[in-house]
Scaffold this motif. Structure first.
Motif, mmCIF file in Angstrom:
data_model
loop_
_atom_site.group_PDB
_atom_site.id
_atom_site.type_symbol
_atom_site.label_atom_id
_atom_site.label_comp_id
_atom_site.label_asym_id
_atom_site.label_seq_id
_atom_site.Cartn_x
_atom_site.Cartn_y
_atom_site.Cartn_z
ATOM 1 N N ALA A 1 0.526 -1.071 -0.315
ATOM 2 C CA ALA A 1 -0.140 -0.240 -0.374
ATOM 3 C C ALA A 1 0.762 0.983 -0.340
ATOM 4 C CB ALA A 1 -0.993 0.131 1.555
ATOM 5 N N PRO A 2 0.507 2.380 -0.754
ATOM 6 C CA PRO A 2 1.697 3.343 -1.042
ATOM 7 C C PRO A 2 0.964 3.972 0.725
ATOM 8 C CG PRO A 2 -1.194 4.055 -1.308
ATOM 9 C CD PRO A 2 -1.336 2.559 -1.515
ATOM 10 N N SER A 3 2.652 4.841 0.703
ATOM 11 C CA SER A 3 2.661 5.134 2.089
ATOM 12 C C SER A 3 1.889 5.963 2.773
ATOM 13 C CB SER A 3 4.233 5.909 2.694
ATOM 14 O OG SER A 3 4.872 7.523 1.462
ATOM 15 N N ALA A 4 1.723 6.735 4.278
ATOM 16 C CA ALA A 4 0.481 7.541 4.557
ATOM 17 C C ALA A 4 1.071 8.678 4.697
ATOM 18 C CB ALA A 4 0.310 7.127 6.338
ATOM 19 N N PRO A 5 0.469 9.936 4.425
ATOM 20 C CA PRO A 5 0.852 11.057 4.461
ATOM 21 C C PRO A 5 0.950 11.827 5.802
ATOM 22 C CG PRO A 5 -1.464 11.074 4.790
ATOM 23 C CD PRO A 5 -1.222 9.271 4.425
ATOM 24 N N VAL A 6 1.886 12.796 5.334
ATOM 25 C CA VAL A 6 2.931 12.861 6.663
ATOM 26 C C VAL A 6 1.743 14.015 7.958
ATOM 27 C CG1 VAL A 6 4.866 15.752 6.642
ATOM 28 C CG2 VAL A 6 4.360 13.853 4.410
ATOM 29 N N PRO A 7 2.070 13.941 8.524
ATOM 30 C CA PRO A 7 1.332 13.980 10.074
ATOM 31 C C PRO A 7 1.514 15.665 10.070
ATOM 32 C CG PRO A 7 3.044 12.576 10.464
ATOM 33 C CD PRO A 7 3.037 12.997 9.196
ATOM 34 N N LEU A 8 1.121 16.274 10.185
ATOM 35 C CA LEU A 8 0.665 17.449 10.730
ATOM 36 C C LEU A 8 1.256 18.014 12.186
ATOM 37 C CD1 LEU A 8 -1.130 19.958 8.326
ATOM 38 C CD2 LEU A 8 0.911 18.995 8.110
ATOM 39 N N GLN A 9 2.434 18.395 12.403
ATOM 40 C CA GLN A 9 2.591 18.289 14.112
ATOM 41 C C GLN A 9 3.384 20.157 14.405
ATOM 42 O OE1 GLN A 9 5.554 15.581 15.187
ATOM 43 N NE2 GLN A 9 4.696 14.299 13.323
ATOM 44 N N THR A 10 2.136 20.533 15.660
ATOM 45 C CA THR A 10 2.404 22.046 15.831
ATOM 46 C C THR A 10 3.333 21.718 16.777
ATOM 47 O OG1 THR A 10 0.794 21.519 17.962
ATOM 48 C CG2 THR A 10 -0.042 22.411 15.810
ATOM 49 N N VAL B 1 -0.803 31.188 14.645
ATOM 50 C CA VAL B 1 -1.019 31.434 15.774
ATOM 51 C C VAL B 1 -1.042 30.156 16.666
ATOM 52 C CG1 VAL B 1 -3.645 32.243 16.765
ATOM 53 C CG2 VAL B 1 -2.507 33.639 14.665
ATOM 54 N N ARG B 2 -2.247 29.182 15.668
ATOM 55 C CA ARG B 2 -1.609 28.016 16.809
ATOM 56 C C ARG B 2 -0.514 27.674 17.420
ATOM 57 N NH1 ARG B 2 -6.011 23.832 16.289
ATOM 58 N NH2 ARG B 2 -5.526 22.523 18.114
ATOM 59 N N VAL B 3 0.816 27.584 16.854
ATOM 60 C CA VAL B 3 1.478 27.060 17.786
ATOM 61 C C VAL B 3 2.098 27.966 18.748
ATOM 62 C CG1 VAL B 3 4.450 27.444 17.296
ATOM 63 C CG2 VAL B 3 2.760 26.740 16.037
ATOM 64 N N LEU B 4 2.176 29.959 18.535
ATOM 65 C CA LEU B 4 1.469 30.376 19.447
ATOM 66 C C LEU B 4 0.720 30.847 20.629
ATOM 67 C CD1 LEU B 4 2.825 33.491 19.918
ATOM 68 C CD2 LEU B 4 0.787 34.522 19.579
ATOM 69 N N LEU B 5 -0.951 29.769 20.504
ATOM 70 C CA LEU B 5 -1.384 29.949 21.709
ATOM 71 C C LEU B 5 -0.408 28.841 22.606
ATOM 72 C CD1 LEU B 5 -2.954 30.043 23.292
ATOM 73 C CD2 LEU B 5 -4.540 28.114 21.966
ATOM 74 N N ASP B 6 -0.110 27.283 21.510
ATOM 75 C CA ASP B 6 0.451 25.804 22.680
ATOM 76 C C ASP B 6 1.547 27.017 23.117
ATOM 77 O OD1 ASP B 6 -1.942 24.519 21.947
ATOM 78 O OD2 ASP B 6 -0.506 24.233 19.465
ATOM 79 N N GLU B 7 2.926 26.875 22.522
ATOM 80 C CA GLU B 7 4.539 27.865 23.029
ATOM 81 C C GLU B 7 3.206 28.618 24.523
ATOM 82 O OE1 GLU B 7 7.549 27.282 21.828
ATOM 83 O OE2 GLU B 7 6.066 25.729 22.497
ATOM 84 N N GLN B 8 2.427 29.772 23.992
ATOM 85 C CA GLN B 8 2.417 30.146 25.193
ATOM 86 C C GLN B 8 1.659 29.500 26.615
ATOM 87 O OE1 GLN B 8 3.575 33.198 26.236
ATOM 88 N NE2 GLN B 8 4.348 33.567 24.158
ATOM 89 N N LEU B 9 1.218 28.654 26.344
ATOM 90 C CA LEU B 9 -0.108 27.425 27.275
ATOM 91 C C LEU B 9 0.928 26.961 27.960
ATOM 92 C CD1 LEU B 9 -2.712 26.910 25.049
ATOM 93 C CD2 LEU B 9 -2.548 27.854 27.248
ATOM 94 N N ARG B 10 2.303 26.649 26.844
ATOM 95 C CA ARG B 10 3.613 25.661 27.951
ATOM 96 C C ARG B 10 4.246 26.441 28.641
ATOM 97 N NH1 ARG B 10 8.929 24.566 26.139
ATOM 98 N NH2 ARG B 10 8.734 25.933 24.930
ATOM 99 N N LEU B 11 4.515 27.659 28.240
ATOM 100 C CA LEU B 11 5.353 27.747 29.326
ATOM 101 C C LEU B 11 4.585 28.343 30.080
ATOM 102 C CD1 LEU B 11 6.587 30.365 25.979
ATOM 103 C CD2 LEU B 11 8.343 28.715 27.757
ATOM 104 N N HIS B 12 3.555 29.223 30.552
ATOM 105 C CA HIS B 12 2.493 29.799 31.962
ATOM 106 C C HIS B 12 2.455 28.364 31.923
ATOM 107 C CE1 HIS B 12 2.917 32.937 29.497
ATOM 108 N NE2 HIS B 12 2.599 33.615 30.437
#
Length: 341
Positions: free
Chosen positions: A69-78, A227-238
Motif C-alpha cells: 500500500a502507498p505510504s501514509a501522508p505526512v502528519p501535521l504537528q504543531t 497562531v496555533r503554535v503561538l498559543l500552544d507555546e504560551q500555554l506550555r510556558l505558563h
C-alpha cells in the motif's frame, strides 16, 4: 456534464478528494492543464476527465500483484521536533501558452503559500515585473506551508512560528523542516499579535496567564497555523493544560473568523493579529507580542531569476507604499536577507 464546464482549484480539490496544495502541484508539474480567468485558476472538464483516465491507466499498469500500500501522508504537528519522510521535488514547469499560430514566451508557475494579504500584493507585483512568471496563490498556515515546500508543492512560503524556549521566530522551525536543502529566508514584515476580547473586556483579560480563568471559553485556530503554535507555546510556558481550556478543540481557519466569533459572543477570547481587530466591530485587541513574518525560498538554479525579482519587489518603494496602507504592519527591514544556507 458539459464539455464547456470548468472548475476552480477548490472545486477540483473537492472532486478528487485531495488538498488544494496537491491541485497546485499537479498544475505546476503540467499533469493538469489550467488557465487563468482574472485572479482565478480554472481547469476544463475535458482536461479533468483526461487526467482521471490517465491516472486510472497508470495505476492499472504500474500496480504489480501483491504490491504494498502507498505510504501514509505526512502528519501535521504543531510542536517540535518532528520527522518528515524524504522529499521529492519537481522543478517549476515551463509552460508554453498556446497562441493563434504564433509562439509565445515560456511561463513559469510560482506557487506562493501563506495566508496574509501581503502575499497577494507580492503576487500582483511579481506578475507585473516578471511577465514570464505566473504566480499561483495557495492558502495554508505557517507549518503546513513549510511542509508543502518540503514536499515540493510550493516555491515561496511565509511563516510566523514562535519557538517559546528561545523567543526566536521561524528559523528554529525552518531548520528542522528543510534539513539538507539550500534556502533563503527574507524578512517580510513585523506585526502585532495578541488576544481578541469583546468590547469592554468583560473578563478583564490582560495577558497569557489570564487564559486559565475558570469558565473562560476560547476559539482556536487550525493546527499548523502560526497562531496555533503561538498559543500552544504560551500555554506550555505558563503551565496551562490545553485540555482544561473550554473551546480549545473548536477551530477556525482565519484571523477574521476567530475575531468575528469573539465579537458575536460565541467565545470570550481568541488569538490573532491586530489587523483583524480593526475590521471587526465590537472587538478589542490586547497586544502581547511582535511577530516576525518571513518568506522562505529554495535556492535552485531555475529559481534564480524570480528570486531576484522578489527581492527587488520587497525592497521597492512601490511595494512598501502599498503595504503601508494596511494597519499595524511594521516594514522595518522588509527585503532583508536574515538567513541563507
Amino acid at each position: 456534464m458539459s464539455e464547456n464546464t470548468s472548475y476552480t482549484t477548490e472545486e477540483i480539490a473537492r472532486l478528487l478528494k485531495i488538498s488544494k496544495l496537491k491541485v497546485y502541484d499537479l498544475i505546476k508539474k503540467g499533469e493538469l492543464p489550467s488557465y487563468r480567468v482574472g485572479k482565478q485558476m480554472r481547469v476544463d472538464h475535458s482536461d479533468l476527465e483526461a487526467y482521471k483516465q490517465n491516472s486510472r491507466s497508470t495505476s492499472a499498469s504500474a500496480a504489480p500483484q501483491g504490491a504494498s500500500a502507498p505510504s501514509a501522508p505526512v502528519p501535521l504537528q504543531t510542536g517540535m521536533p518532528f520527522v518528515l519522510p524524504p522529499a521529492t521535488f519537481s522543478p517549476p514547469l515551463h509552460l508554453t501558452q498556446p497562441g493563434a499560430g504564433t509562439a509565445k514566451a515560456a511561463v513559469t508557475n510560482i506557487v506562493i503559500t501563506g495566508q496574509d494579504m501581503s502575499l497577494d500584493i507580492l503576487a500582483t507585483h511579481l506578475e507585473r515585473s516578471l511577465p514570464s512568471s505566473r504566480p499561483l496563490r495557495s492558502y495554508a498556515g505557517s507549518l503546513d506551508s513549510l511542509i508543502s515546500m518540503y514536499n515540493g508543492e510550493s516555491d515561496i512560503v511565509s511563516t510566523h512560528l514562535l519557538d517559546g524556549d528561545t523567543g526566536e521566530y521561524n528559523l528554529p522551525y525552518i531548520r528542522k523542516v528543510l534539513v539538507g536543502f539550500p534556502y533563503l529566508v527574507v524578512h517580510m514584515l513585523t506585526r502585532s499579535a495578541g488576544i481578541y476580547v469583546r468590547q469592554g473586556n468583560p473578563r478583564n483579560i490582560r495577558g497569557w496567564a489570564d487564559l486559565q480563568q475558570p469558565g473562560l471559553k476560547l476559539i482556536n485556530r487550525e493546527r499548523g497555523s502560526g497562531v496555533r503554535v503561538l498559543l500552544d507555546e504560551q500555554l506550555r510556558l505558563h503551565g496551562i493544560p490545553a485540555a482544561k481550556l473550554s473551546g480549545y478543540g473548536t477551530e477556525e481557519n482565519s484571523h477574521l473568523a476567530v475575531a468575528g466569533r469573539v465579537a458575536r459572543g460565541e467565545a470570550d477570547v481568541g488569538i490573532g493579529i491586530e489587523k483583524a481587530a480593526k475590521i471587526i466591530e465590537g472587538l478589542e485587541f490586547i497586544p502581547l507580542i511582535q511577530e516576525r513574518y518571513d518568506l522562505v525560498m529554495l535556492k535552485k538554479p531555475e529559481n534564480e531569476q524570480w528570486i531576484g525579482a522578489v527581492l527587488d519587489i520587497l525592497r521597492s518603494p512601490a511595494f512598501k507604499n502599498e503595504l503601508h496602507t494596511i494597519h499595524s504592519y511594521d516594514l522595518t527591514g522588509t527585503g532583508e536577507i536574515i538567513y541563507e544556507t
